[in-house]
Design an enzyme around this catalytic site. Sequence first.
Site, short mmCIF file in Angstrom:
data_model
loop_
_atom_site.label_atom_id
_atom_site.label_comp_id
_atom_site.label_asym_id
_atom_site.label_seq_id
_atom_site.Cartn_x
_atom_site.Cartn_y
_atom_site.Cartn_z
N ASP A 1 51.30 78.62 145.93
CA ASP A 1 52.51 78.25 146.25
C ASP A 1 52.36 76.61 146.64
O ASP A 1 51.19 76.24 146.55
CB ASP A 1 52.85 79.06 147.60
N ASP B 1 54.63 74.22 148.89
CA ASP B 1 55.11 73.72 150.29
C ASP B 1 54.21 74.46 151.40
O ASP B 1 54.63 75.72 151.33
CB ASP B 1 56.30 73.62 150.64
#
Length: 257
Positions: A15, A17
């Site tokens: 991922d 953020d």
Amino acid sequence: MNIKHSCKLLGVIFDVDGTLADTEDAHRRAFNSAFKSIGLSWHWSWPVYKDLLAISGGRERIKAYAKSQSENITDEEAQALALNLHNIKNINYRKSLLKGDIKLRIGVKRLLDELASKKIKIAIATSSSKKNIETLLSLNLGKDWQKIFSVIETGDTVKLKKPHPDVYLSVIDRLKIPTSNLIAIEDTPNGLRAATAAGLSTLITTHKMTNGFLFKEAKLVVNSLGDDKHNCEVISGNIKNLRYVNTDLLSQIIKTY
Ligand code: XBP
């Protein structure tokens, strides 16, 4: 599935953020500036934003908030407002990234380098946009950053954002690697739900916005990937006698589960 590869680590899906870099506070401030710039009195404090992380994707987050603030707003009005505010917010966000203050999290570059040296595929699964991650990662990994990642799937191309597994399913499909040979690295309950629903073992790295959240399905929860100078703090799971997350540990995780 290739029997020879049945338990071998062949790929890691990150991922962005909160996982590759601690960006959530910069997003939060960019949202608040956008609200102010169009004369809205909304302000997302830390506790409010922490709760709003339950909605992945900035546009979706604004739309849900707009509806929670006004009973009379129609779906179309909330959507149009979210679209406008999100465009302003992303301009603010990318401007703030250009100041160069947001670095990769501890251990990220070290692990990326180790994965590359061992020819283990690296991919990205994010609800944010390609433009946002382009700004963040070109600043932190150089102009050729895209070459590091075999597959990049963003919120621009998937229909349903996390916790729906779509973004992970697209990455897995394009990597052409069985899920048993992959691991996801995430930071939020939504990300964990999406990765788990796609059939992936998941490791969580927490940060100040996700401290205290529950990560029941995670195979390991640590406060960072760690490095020589900053050993991992284990929140749940076992890192054996290791001090930080490396490919040996990731391989052990997918073998054990
Ligand atoms: C990232 C997000 C947000 C950010 C950016 O998704 O949804 O937390 O605020 O969103 P995830 P936008 O980590 O679940 O992939 O770029 O859409 O504003």
